[in-house]
Design a protein around this motif. Structure first.
Motif, PDB file in Angstrom:
ATOM      1  N   VAL A  37      -8.170 -42.909 142.623  1.00  0.00           N
ATOM      2  CA  VAL A  37      -8.923 -43.190 143.842  1.00  0.00           C
ATOM      3  C   VAL A  37      -9.243 -44.680 143.924  1.00  0.00           C
ATOM      4  O   VAL A  37      -9.123 -45.310 144.982  1.00  0.00           O
ATOM      5  CB  VAL A  37     -10.220 -42.348 143.890  1.00  0.00           C
ATOM      6  CG1 VAL A  37     -11.157 -42.842 144.983  1.00  0.00           C
ATOM      7  CG2 VAL A  37      -9.883 -40.880 144.114  1.00  0.00           C
ATOM      8  N   ILE A  38      -9.644 -45.264 142.792  1.00  0.00           N
ATOM      9  CA  ILE A  38      -9.919 -46.697 142.756  1.00  0.00           C
ATOM     10  C   ILE A  38      -8.637 -47.483 143.016  1.00  0.00           C
ATOM     11  O   ILE A  38      -8.623 -48.463 143.769  1.00  0.00           O
ATOM     12  CB  ILE A  38     -10.538 -47.095 141.406  1.00  0.00           C
ATOM     13  CG1 ILE A  38     -11.941 -46.489 141.278  1.00  0.00           C
ATOM     14  CG2 ILE A  38     -10.593 -48.607 141.242  1.00  0.00           C
ATOM     15  CD1 ILE A  38     -12.641 -46.805 139.978  1.00  0.00           C
ATOM     16  N   GLY A  39      -7.548 -47.058 142.406  1.00  0.00           N
ATOM     17  CA  GLY A  39      -6.279 -47.746 142.609  1.00  0.00           C
ATOM     18  C   GLY A  39      -5.819 -47.685 144.052  1.00  0.00           C
ATOM     19  O   GLY A  39      -5.277 -48.660 144.594  1.00  0.00           O
TER      20      GLY A  39
ATOM     21  N   TRP B 286     -21.844 -56.603 133.597  1.00  0.00           N
ATOM     22  CA  TRP B 286     -22.187 -55.571 134.587  1.00  0.00           C
ATOM     23  C   TRP B 286     -22.035 -54.178 133.979  1.00  0.00           C
ATOM     24  O   TRP B 286     -22.876 -53.298 134.186  1.00  0.00           O
ATOM     25  CB  TRP B 286     -21.278 -55.680 135.801  1.00  0.00           C
ATOM     26  CG  TRP B 286     -21.587 -56.713 136.834  1.00  0.00           C
ATOM     27  CD1 TRP B 286     -20.664 -57.467 137.509  1.00  0.00           C
ATOM     28  CD2 TRP B 286     -22.855 -57.113 137.366  1.00  0.00           C
ATOM     29  NE1 TRP B 286     -21.282 -58.305 138.400  1.00  0.00           N
ATOM     30  CE2 TRP B 286     -22.630 -58.101 138.343  1.00  0.00           C
ATOM     31  CE3 TRP B 286     -24.171 -56.716 137.101  1.00  0.00           C
ATOM     32  CZ2 TRP B 286     -23.666 -58.705 139.057  1.00  0.00           C
ATOM     33  CZ3 TRP B 286     -25.206 -57.324 137.812  1.00  0.00           C
ATOM     34  CH2 TRP B 286     -24.943 -58.298 138.769  1.00  0.00           C
ATOM     35  N   GLY B 287     -20.932 -53.955 133.254  1.00  0.00           N
ATOM     36  CA  GLY B 287     -20.695 -52.634 132.673  1.00  0.00           C
ATOM     37  C   GLY B 287     -21.775 -52.248 131.688  1.00  0.00           C
ATOM     38  O   GLY B 287     -22.293 -51.130 131.711  1.00  0.00           O
ATOM     39  N   GLN B 288     -22.156 -53.185 130.810  1.00  0.00           N
ATOM     40  CA  GLN B 288     -23.192 -52.871 129.827  1.00  0.00           C
ATOM     41  C   GLN B 288     -24.548 -52.698 130.492  1.00  0.00           C
ATOM     42  O   GLN B 288     -25.338 -51.818 130.105  1.00  0.00           O
ATOM     43  CB  GLN B 288     -23.266 -53.979 128.777  1.00  0.00           C
ATOM     44  CG  GLN B 288     -24.271 -53.684 127.677  1.00  0.00           C
ATOM     45  CD  GLN B 288     -24.137 -54.656 126.521  1.00  0.00           C
ATOM     46  OE1 GLN B 288     -23.071 -54.773 125.927  1.00  0.00           O
ATOM     47  NE2 GLN B 288     -25.195 -55.357 126.208  1.00  0.00           N
TER      48      GLN B 288
ATOM     49  N   ASN C 214     -17.594 -55.767 139.643  1.00  0.00           N
ATOM     50  CA  ASN C 214     -18.206 -54.437 139.606  1.00  0.00           C
ATOM     51  C   ASN C 214     -17.196 -53.304 139.450  1.00  0.00           C
ATOM     52  O   ASN C 214     -17.586 -52.130 139.466  1.00  0.00           O
ATOM     53  CB  ASN C 214     -19.052 -54.200 140.868  1.00  0.00           C
ATOM     54  CG  ASN C 214     -18.215 -54.226 142.140  1.00  0.00           C
ATOM     55  OD1 ASN C 214     -16.991 -54.252 142.107  1.00  0.00           O
ATOM     56  ND2 ASN C 214     -18.888 -54.235 143.276  1.00  0.00           N
ATOM     57  N   ILE C 215     -15.909 -53.615 139.320  1.00  0.00           N
ATOM     58  CA  ILE C 215     -14.899 -52.557 139.220  1.00  0.00           C
ATOM     59  C   ILE C 215     -15.146 -51.681 137.995  1.00  0.00           C
ATOM     60  O   ILE C 215     -14.967 -50.457 138.042  1.00  0.00           O
ATOM     61  CB  ILE C 215     -13.485 -53.168 139.166  1.00  0.00           C
ATOM     62  CG1 ILE C 215     -13.210 -54.005 140.418  1.00  0.00           C
ATOM     63  CG2 ILE C 215     -12.439 -52.067 139.021  1.00  0.00           C
ATOM     64  CD1 ILE C 215     -13.330 -53.232 141.707  1.00  0.00           C
ATOM     65  N   ALA C 216     -15.577 -52.294 136.891  1.00  0.00           N
ATOM     66  CA  ALA C 216     -15.853 -51.501 135.693  1.00  0.00           C
ATOM     67  C   ALA C 216     -16.968 -50.491 135.937  1.00  0.00           C
ATOM     68  O   ALA C 216     -16.922 -49.373 135.415  1.00  0.00           O
ATOM     69  CB  ALA C 216     -16.241 -52.425 134.534  1.00  0.00           C
TER      70      ALA C 216
END
Length: 408
Positions: free
Chosen positions: A139-141, A67-69, A116-118
């Protein structure tokens, strides 16, 4: 940088990313407490139920760098939307599952969507300055922490209506989140940069060689593994410890998990940015590792509730300090066009830790309730010593914030 319109759009994007991650963890928190019981209705053994839980993290491990790439190549927005659609479908399958195989399919698909977190972290990198990076990652944390607070509460309220009810709630919430992102989430990665990433495509796991070639990057990825591994060990065994050693009821155990979620949200949602600006990210990360060590070593030797709450607060604050600052430090050691891929690699490292941490913690618990905490605490002592030896982090990216691009 000073344009109020740009600043407003940046805040709006941060808000949508926050909601996206929050809903991901909300659905996770709704479903996870029910999984062993749901699997048991299909005559699943304990080992099978464990494999069912691990399958989610296994798919995250595989899919996070992909997903990240992909987001480096085609942009962040479409990848977020595809992953949210996959999560929505997974919860619908969970709600309607009539066999163990259907449950496995739902959790595998949930792991694909939850990877999708990355990409969410890459969004943060795209729209924040260097000075705001740790706060943005916080913010994510905070979304993680709040999702972990409210998810089990919602699942507990709905479970009496049947296993389908929590799954349906997760489906509706995640579907609404997907619709919100489709309307409100702009693209953050400039088209020229996406083209550059596409021309230099490599297999995601080839980035492991890049990490090995950069000792500091490799160290931070290893520390990230240790932090997630230790925390996952605690998550797996805390309920057993509280029930068997402390004699706590199920409702009190849920309350303890909620307390940790609130403490983590407090740190990552409000305090982490100030601490990073005042002390520097390396010191905050090192302090977080030390607090994790203290909390883990103290937990099995405390007594409810006062001293136990103090130990859990140290643990939650440590997690809230170490995890986002490590993500920020990893991003600063990565070239701009490779942010999504390398952050995806870091999330795969975290997923690997969430696969092996629970297995290791459960095995050690059979040797004695305190054993997983002493072992994990010792691991975090070693991680703290390694963090103390880390040098200054060179910035591999341009310092200025990249402009947001309107979607479409």
């Amino acid at each position: 940088m000073g344009n109020p319109t740009t600043a407003s759009r940046r805040r709006s994007t941060l808000g949508v990313i926050f909601v996206t991650v929050f809903v991901d963890l909300l659905g996770f928190g709704i479903v996870i407490p029910l999984l062993p019981y749901y699997a048991h209705t299909f005559n699943a053994s304990g080992a099978t139920a464990g494999a069912l839980i691990a399958s989610y993290s296994a798919m995250q491990f595989v899919c996070a760098p992909l997903w990240g790439q992909l987001s480096d190549r085609i942009g962040r927005r479409p990848v977020i939307l595809i992953s949210l659609a996959a999560s929505t479908l997974s919860y619908a399958l969970f709600a309607s599952a009539n066999s163990l195989s259907a449950l496995f399919v739902s959790r595998l698909l949930a792991g694909v969507g939850g990877a999708n977190i990355a990409v969410a972290q890459a969004f943060i990198v795209d729209i924040t300055s260097e000075n705001e990076r740790a706060k943005g990652m916080g913010v994510i944390g905070a979304a993680f922490g709040l999702g972990f607070v409210f998810g089990p509460a919602i699942g507990g309220l709905l479970a009496s209506y049947g296993h389908w009810a929590p799954g349906l709630a997760a489906t509706l919430i995640c579907g609404a989140n997907c619709a919100l992102a489709a309307v409100r989430l702009p693209e953050s990665l400039p088209k020229a940069q996406r083209n550059s990433a596409a021309r230099r495509t490599t297999h995601p796991f080839a980035r492991l060689r890049v990490a090995v070639g950069k000792p500091q990057l490799g160290l931070f990825l290893l520390l990230f593994f240790a932090v997630v591994f230790a925390f996952a060990t605690m998550e797996t065994t805390l309920s057993l410890l509280c029930a068997m050693s402390f004699g706590l009821t199920t409702s009190r155990i849920y309350w303890l998990f909620g307390f940790m979620g609130l403490m983590t949200s407090l740190m990552q949602g409000g305090l982490i940015g100030r601490l990073a600006q005042r002390l520097g990210e390396l010191r905050v990360m090192t302090s977080g590792c030390a607090l994790l060590a203290i909390g883990l070593l103290a937990i099995p030797f405390t007594r409810p509730l006062g001293s136990l709450l103090l130990a859990l607060a140290a643990l939650a604050f440590g997690q809230g300090m170490a995890s986002p600052t490590l993500s920020s430090l990893i991003s600063k050691l990565t070239e701009a066009s490779e942010q999504g891929g390398v952050l995806g690699l870091s999330q795969s490292v975290g997923s690997l830790a969430r696969i092996f941490g629970p297995l290791w913690g459960g095995w050690l618990f059979d040797w004695g309730p305190a054993t997983p905490y002493v072992a994990s605490g010792a691991l975090m002592v070693a991680a703290t010593i390694a963090a103390l030896r880390a040098g200054d982090v060179p910035d591999m990216r341009a310092a200025e914030v990249k402009p947001l691009r309107a979607s479409g």
